[in-house]
Each structure stands twice: as structure tokens, then as C-alpha cells.
Write a protein that holds these residues in place. Structure first.
Motif, PDB file in Angstrom:
ATOM      1  N   UNK A 205     -10.213  17.141 -16.396  1.00 10.05           N
ATOM      2  CA  UNK A 205      -9.496  17.183 -15.126  1.00 10.05           C
ATOM      3  C   UNK A 205      -9.551  15.797 -14.493  1.00 10.05           C
ATOM      4  N   UNK A 206      -8.665  15.587 -13.530  1.00 16.43           N
ATOM      5  CA  UNK A 206      -8.701  14.377 -12.716  1.00 16.43           C
ATOM      6  C   UNK A 206      -8.175  14.776 -11.349  1.00 16.43           C
ATOM      7  N   UNK A 207      -9.017  14.708 -10.329  1.00 14.73           N
ATOM      8  CA  UNK A 207      -8.673  15.243  -9.015  1.00 14.73           C
ATOM      9  C   UNK A 207      -7.614  14.439  -8.283  1.00 14.73           C
ATOM     10  N   UNK A 208      -7.180  14.964  -7.140  1.00 18.51           N
ATOM     11  CA  UNK A 208      -6.151  14.331  -6.327  1.00 18.51           C
ATOM     12  C   UNK A 208      -6.570  12.913  -5.926  1.00 18.51           C
ATOM     13  N   UNK A 209      -5.698  11.950  -6.184  1.00 16.18           N
ATOM     14  CA  UNK A 209      -6.003  10.565  -5.863  1.00 16.18           C
ATOM     15  C   UNK A 209      -4.717   9.751  -5.792  1.00 16.18           C
ATOM     16  N   UNK A 210      -4.843   8.519  -5.332  1.00 18.44           N
ATOM     17  CA  UNK A 210      -3.740   7.556  -5.304  1.00 18.44           C
ATOM     18  C   UNK A 210      -4.161   6.359  -6.147  1.00 18.44           C
ATOM     19  N   UNK A 211      -3.277   5.874  -6.996  1.00 16.82           N
ATOM     20  CA  UNK A 211      -3.550   4.643  -7.744  1.00 16.82           C
ATOM     21  C   UNK A 211      -3.317   3.467  -6.794  1.00 16.82           C
ATOM     22  N   UNK A 212      -4.382   3.012  -6.163  1.00 17.04           N
ATOM     23  CA  UNK A 212      -4.240   2.071  -5.048  1.00 17.04           C
ATOM     24  C   UNK A 212      -5.105   0.823  -5.182  1.00 17.04           C
ATOM     25  N   UNK A 213      -5.668   0.587  -6.370  1.00 15.45           N
ATOM     26  CA  UNK A 213      -6.653  -0.483  -6.487  1.00 15.45           C
ATOM     27  C   UNK A 213      -6.111  -1.765  -7.100  1.00 15.45           C
ATOM     28  N   UNK A 214      -4.798  -1.837  -7.297  1.00 16.63           N
ATOM     29  CA  UNK A 214      -4.206  -3.093  -7.722  1.00 16.63           C
ATOM     30  C   UNK A 214      -4.169  -4.045  -6.517  1.00 16.63           C
ATOM     31  N   UNK A 215      -3.595  -5.219  -6.697  1.00 10.76           N
ATOM     32  CA  UNK A 215      -3.590  -6.209  -5.619  1.00 10.76           C
ATOM     33  C   UNK A 215      -2.815  -5.695  -4.405  1.00 10.76           C
ATOM     34  N   UNK A 216      -3.105  -6.295  -3.254  1.00 13.83           N
ATOM     35  CA  UNK A 216      -2.398  -5.921  -2.026  1.00 13.83           C
ATOM     36  C   UNK A 216      -0.901  -6.151  -2.179  1.00 13.83           C
ATOM     37  N   UNK A 217      -0.539  -7.221  -2.904  1.00 14.03           N
ATOM     38  CA  UNK A 217       0.880  -7.518  -3.115  1.00 14.03           C
ATOM     39  C   UNK A 217       1.552  -6.431  -3.958  1.00 14.03           C
ATOM     40  N   UNK A 218       0.854  -5.970  -5.001  1.00 12.71           N
ATOM     41  CA  UNK A 218       1.418  -4.929  -5.864  1.00 12.71           C
ATOM     42  C   UNK A 218       1.654  -3.644  -5.081  1.00 12.71           C
ATOM     43  N   UNK A 219       0.700  -3.297  -4.238  1.00 18.17           N
ATOM     44  CA  UNK A 219       0.838  -2.071  -3.459  1.00 18.17           C
ATOM     45  C   UNK A 219       1.946  -2.206  -2.415  1.00 18.17           C
ATOM     46  N   UNK A 220       2.001  -3.353  -1.738  1.00 18.76           N
ATOM     47  CA  UNK A 220       3.006  -3.550  -0.697  1.00 18.76           C
ATOM     48  C   UNK A 220       4.417  -3.567  -1.274  1.00 18.76           C
ATOM     49  N   UNK A 221       4.560  -4.104  -2.492  1.00 12.34           N
ATOM     50  CA  UNK A 221       5.877  -4.217  -3.108  1.00 12.34           C
ATOM     51  C   UNK A 221       6.250  -2.975  -3.922  1.00 12.34           C
ATOM     52  N   UNK A 222       5.316  -2.054  -4.073  1.00  7.23           N
ATOM     53  CA  UNK A 222       5.611  -0.827  -4.815  1.00  7.23           C
ATOM     54  C   UNK A 222       5.716  -1.034  -6.309  1.00  7.23           C
TER      55      UNK A 222
END
Length: 307
Positions: A205-222
Motif C-alpha cells: 500500500x501507499x497512503x494518501x500523499x502529494x509528490x511535493x519534494x522536487x524543487x520549488x520551481x518544479x512545483x510552482x511550474x507544475x
């Protein structure tokens, strides 16, 4: 009296530890079987007639035969190629049998090398219900950050991302972008340079989460995430927010060869692997029963990294 109570508590704790070790023993054995299963050559795979797509035969969708008996519970969340959410695209049967077998063979070989499969342990001491290895950068489950070496386990350097894997990921991203350009977010393009590989057995199993640990730029740019499914089918839950208790969450069934891409407005989608269906592995796939999942992403968008 106090010493007897302390002794009883110690015995109970020791028994719980023994029980937990016994519980994890079969899981470790399944990984050992996966890693040591003899690989099959591409020539042998082609001669077996498995180089045709399992998703389409004579213009009609065909359900792949499976090793063993499938779970009795009715499958949920069947879907076709297309957008599940804005910026989230499912590519059914995108990876051919030969491509899947090549990825399995690579994972078996690399899983035994330095930086190969291990079972991550959270900061709380709880073990993940999967085995993992990382390429390009190591994802540390304790710090929830990427790093060059596996500091939370054995200090091994993160192996390089295989070129053939990068090409498969790029081809998948191109296909998803053709369906919905929003998967790229505000990036002009994306070149995956990280891959996290998870191997699940039946109880994985893998519980509810967001893949959010890349760079701030990657997250901001989607910047998109590209996920490959190989082996047993699984239920993938996804929603655009953390669900409330008892809130219904959409489910899609991911089968061997499926690719899921999410970025742009879906980059922060909350998701989980809620179930692995035993007995649903295609019979042409030379791999011990379980689910192999490869997720690719770009740590920092290339147009930012190059500036």
C-alpha cells in the motif's frame, strides 16, 4: 511485584517484535524471489508472440490472461485512455510487453547492485509497505528531501537514471501532452532526471500523499510526474484535496503497461495506492507476482536550471 510487572511487559514487547518480524519475513522473501527470478531475453519474448500490444488485438480490446486466480472482488475504476482531470492523463496499455519485460529485467539487475532495493523506514520507526530504489537522486523518506546519497540507509550513491528509461518516460510524456497540454504546466518542456522505483507485493500500500519534494520551481511550474505500472493491477485513488473522513474518492484501475501522467493543475493531486490485485499479472510477463511502479520527474525544470 514491580519487577514481575516489568518482566511481563518486557516479554510482551519482545513477543510483539517477534510477531512483527515474522509478518515482514514473507515480504522480504517475495522481493528476493523477484530479484533472483531468471530474466528473459528480448528474442525469447518476441518468439513467444508477446511483442504485440496486449491492449488491442484485431481492433478489439482484449483482457490479458493472468497468472493464478484473480481476486474474487469485482474490479473497480476501469478507464480508457484520456484525461482523468485537467492535467492528468491515463495512457492505457502504452508500454508494450517487450518494453515492460525490458524494464523488469533492468529492475532485477539494478535492484541487486549498489543503491538497489531496500525497505524504507519512516522517522517513527514504521516500515513502508513496499521496497524502493531511486535513480538520479535519492528520496529520503525521513527528511522528505532528495539527496545524492542514501543517508537514511547505507550511504550508497544514487545510481544514474538509465538512458532507455528516460526515453520511455519522454515518449510517454509526449503522448500525454498530445491529449492534454496542461500536463506540462507552465514548462516549455520536461526532461525527467529522477526515477523512484517501488515494488509492491499483494499486501503493498501507499497512503494518501502529494509528490511535493522536487524543487520549488518544479512545483510552482507544475512540472509533470510520469508513472509506469507493471505486473499486477492496482487501485489508484486520486482527488484534488485531502479527503475528509468517509469522503468518496475517485478510483482508477492501473494495469500492466499503463502510464499515468499528471502535472500543471493536477501536479498537487492527492493520491494513494489502495490495493494490489493478486493474480492479475499478465502470463507473458516474466516476473514474480507483484507490482513494479516507476515514477519519473524532473527535479528542476530545464529552462530554470539552464538560466
Amino acid at each position: 511485584m514491580a519487577s514481575e510487572l516489568h518482566s511481563d511487559m518486557s516479554s510482551a514487547k519482545a513477543e510483539r517484535i517477534r510477531a512483527k518480524r515474522q509478518q515482514h519475513a514473507p515480504d522480504e522473501h517475495e522481493l528476493d524471489l523477484f530479484l533472483n527470478a531468471p530474466s528473459i531475453s528480448n528474442d525469447a519474448l518476441a518468439s513467444a508472440g508477446a511483442d504485440a500490444s496486449p491492449a488491442e488485438v484485431n481492433g478489439q480490446v482484449e483482457r490479458s490472461r493472468c497468472n493464478g486466480e484473480a481476486d474474487e472482488q469485482e474490479f473497480r475504476g476501469s478507464a480508457k485512455t484520456g484525461a482523468l482531470l485537467p492535467g492528468m492523463v491515463l495512457l492505457k496499455g502504452f508500454l508494450s510487453p517487450q518494453q515492460q519485460q525490458e524494464l523488469v529485467n533492468d529492475a532485477q539487475r539494478l535492484g541487486l547492485a549498489e543503491g538497489g532495493f531496500y525497505k524504507p523506514t519512516y522517522a517513527s520507526g514504521a516500515k513502508c509497505r513496499l521496497h524502493q530504489m531511486c535513480f538520479g537522486r535519492h528520496w529520503n523518506v525521513v527528511t522528505e528531501q532528495y539527496e545524492s546519497h542514501r543517508s537514511n540507509f547505507d550511504g550508497a550513491p544514487a545510481p544514474s537514471l538509465p538512458d532507455s528509461w528516460r526515453l520511455h518516460a519522454q515518449r510517454s510524456l509526449d503522448a500525454a501532452t498530445a491529449i492534454d497540454k496542461q500536463v506540462l504546466g507552465t514548462c516549455q518542456s520536461a526532461t525527467p532526471d529522477i526515477c523512484v522505483v517501488n515494488f509492491y507485493k499483494k499486501a503493498g500500500r501507499n497512503g494518501m500523499h502529494i509528490d511535493k519534494d522536487e524543487s520549488a520551481e518544479a512545483m510552482a511550474m507544475g512540472s509533470p510526474v510520469i508513472s509506469f505500472s507493471i505486473g499486477c493491477a492496482a487501485e489508484f485513488a486520486y482527488i484534488d484535496h485531502y479527503p475528509e473522513p468517509h469522503e468518496a474518492v475517485p478510483i482508477v484501475r492501473l494495469e500492466s503497461g499503463d502510464v499515468l501522467v499528471f502535472g500543471g493543475p493536477s501536479r498537487n493531486v492527492v493520491h494513494a495506492l489502495t490495493r494490489v490485485y493478486s493474480g492479475t499479472q499478465p502470463d507473458w510477463l516474466h516476473m514474480r507476482a507483484g507490482r513494479l511502479n516507476l515514477t519519473f520527474r524532473e527535479f528542476r525544470p530545464s529552462e530554470v536550471a539552464g538560466s
